[in-house]
Scaffold this motif. Structure first.
Motif, PDB file in Angstrom:
ATOM      1  N   GLY A 171      17.753  21.904 -13.024  1.00 42.61           N
ATOM      2  CA  GLY A 171      16.448  21.387 -12.625  1.00 42.61           C
ATOM      3  C   GLY A 171      16.405  19.875 -12.685  1.00 42.61           C
ATOM      4  N   GLY A 225      13.111  20.413  -8.301  1.00 42.27           N
ATOM      5  CA  GLY A 225      13.829  20.611  -9.552  1.00 42.27           C
ATOM      6  C   GLY A 225      13.487  21.949 -10.188  1.00 42.27           C
ATOM      7  N   LEU A 285      12.199  18.290 -17.782  1.00 39.84           N
ATOM      8  CA  LEU A 285      11.464  17.525 -16.775  1.00 39.84           C
ATOM      9  C   LEU A 285      10.069  17.103 -17.214  1.00 39.84           C
ATOM     10  CD1 LEU A 285      12.380  19.546 -13.546  1.00 39.84           C
ATOM     11  CD2 LEU A 285      13.393  17.420 -14.367  1.00 39.84           C
ATOM     12  N   SER A 319      16.009  17.507  -9.405  1.00 39.00           N
ATOM     13  CA  SER A 319      14.829  16.643  -9.399  1.00 39.00           C
ATOM     14  C   SER A 319      15.206  15.183  -9.201  1.00 39.00           C
ATOM     15  CB  SER A 319      14.061  16.826 -10.709  1.00 39.00           C
ATOM     16  OG  SER A 319      12.903  16.028 -10.732  1.00 39.00           O
ATOM     17  N   PRO A 331      13.703  11.444 -14.984  1.00 35.59           N
ATOM     18  CA  PRO A 331      13.387  12.177 -13.744  1.00 35.59           C
ATOM     19  C   PRO A 331      12.039  11.743 -13.172  1.00 35.59           C
ATOM     20  CG  PRO A 331      12.857  13.526 -15.638  1.00 35.59           C
ATOM     21  CD  PRO A 331      13.481  12.269 -16.182  1.00 35.59           C
TER      22      PRO A 331
END
Length: 313
Positions: free
Chosen positions: A56, A69, A214, A60, A122
């Protein structure tokens, strides 16, 4: 409540942050709940979460899209879980051994894939705009201050509860978990249903890992799940295989995790190593209490949990 503090901790902020801290293990635990309800024991949740976190994160960062992501994490978790399902359901490999191997494989592969992404931030997730509702005293921060994935996760809990208790497919899933031979004799496709459950559990585990990398942190660090997958497994037992009890267990773990971080920040004269152990000790203690209560705890473990099924016998 917004302005009241106890030991330097704002209760409203603490509770809202607790919800966010609980999301990774909650998502993974809800996926494992469905898997175990079908009669399959997947000990590879830790591997699913760490693979979801790294995939992810990579997707992302490379696409600039947090949503991409999350989708990448879902797919990665489902693929890894699919390998587990193929080995255990078609080749009749040991579920325990395969799950443990899945965790080791996930930890190793994630370390390899994430080598060049350490220290990178991110893209940010946007928080839904609720307008004046977000400015309401106490209620605003407790109910209207989260990213959309928190609301999705809580809706998922309600959806899983309804699915297991009020849908024909959910009742079939539970029947397979309780007695796969009887379900097979009634015409249910045991292997097919279990494979779908395993894929769903893998997707949820991957999504839980992505939430950690994230949103909650947000960054990539090797081994960042730090046992969260094992806690998710424990929460399913803690919650007696009931969705809403699993939520309570996840909030308990999230709250204790957050509390030990706050105590460290306040400089409480306790060895930080002991504080870091606290969430896991509390979870283990809760499991011991629940197990000691026996039938009064209504454990209700699926009767065929971990037992292999062979249609030819």
């Amino acid at each position: 409540m917004r302005d009241v503090e106890f030991l330097g901790i704002n209760p409203a902020v603490f509770l809202s942050t607790m919800v966010v801290a609980a999301m990774p293990v909650l998502l993974a635990a809800m996926g494992e709940l469905i898997v175990e309800k079908s009669g399959v024991l997947n000990l590879g949740v830790e591997g699913l979460m760490i693979i979801g976190a790294v995939c992810g994160f990579i997707v992302s960062v490379e696409t600039g899209s947090p949503v991409a992501g999350l989708l990448g994490a879902l797919l990665a978790g489902a693929i890894l879980a699919g390998i587990f399902g193929l080995l255990t359901q078609y080749f009749h490999a040991s579920q325990v051994a395969t799950g443990l191997a899945l965790t080791l494989f996930g930890l190793g592969l994630s370390a390899l894939l994430g080598q060049s992404y350490t220290g990178i931030r991110p893209p940010d997730f946007s928080i839904p705009n609720f307008g004046v509702l977000s400015e309401l005293p106490v209620i605003g921060i407790l109910l209207f201050s989260y990213d959309f994935l928190v609301y999705f996760s809580l809706a998922l809990v309600v959806g899983i509860w309804w699915f297991l208790n009020h849908s024909r497919t959910g009742l079939a899933l539970r029947a397979i978990g309780e007695n796969h031979n009887a379900a097979h004799s009634l015409g249910y496709h045991v292997i097919r249903v279990r494979l779908v459950a395993i894929l769903f559990g893998g997707a949820c585990g991957g999504l839980g890992g992505a939430y950690l990398a994230l949103i909650r942190v947000p960054q990539w660090t090797e081994g960042m799940t730090a046992g969260a997958g094992w806690i998710a497994l424990a929460l399913v037992v803690f919650g007696s295989w009931r969705p809403f009890r699993v939520v309570l267990g996840a909030f308990l773990f999230g709250g204790v995790t957050l509390l030990q971080l706050n105590l460290q920040a306040l400089g409480i004269a306790i060895n930080p190593a002991y504080l870091s152990m606290t969430p896991y000790i509390v979870t283990i203690a809760a499991l011991v209490v629940i197990s000691g209560m026996g039938s009064h705890a209504s454990l209700r473990a699926p009767a065929c949990l971990g037992k292999p099924f062979d249609a030819t016998k």
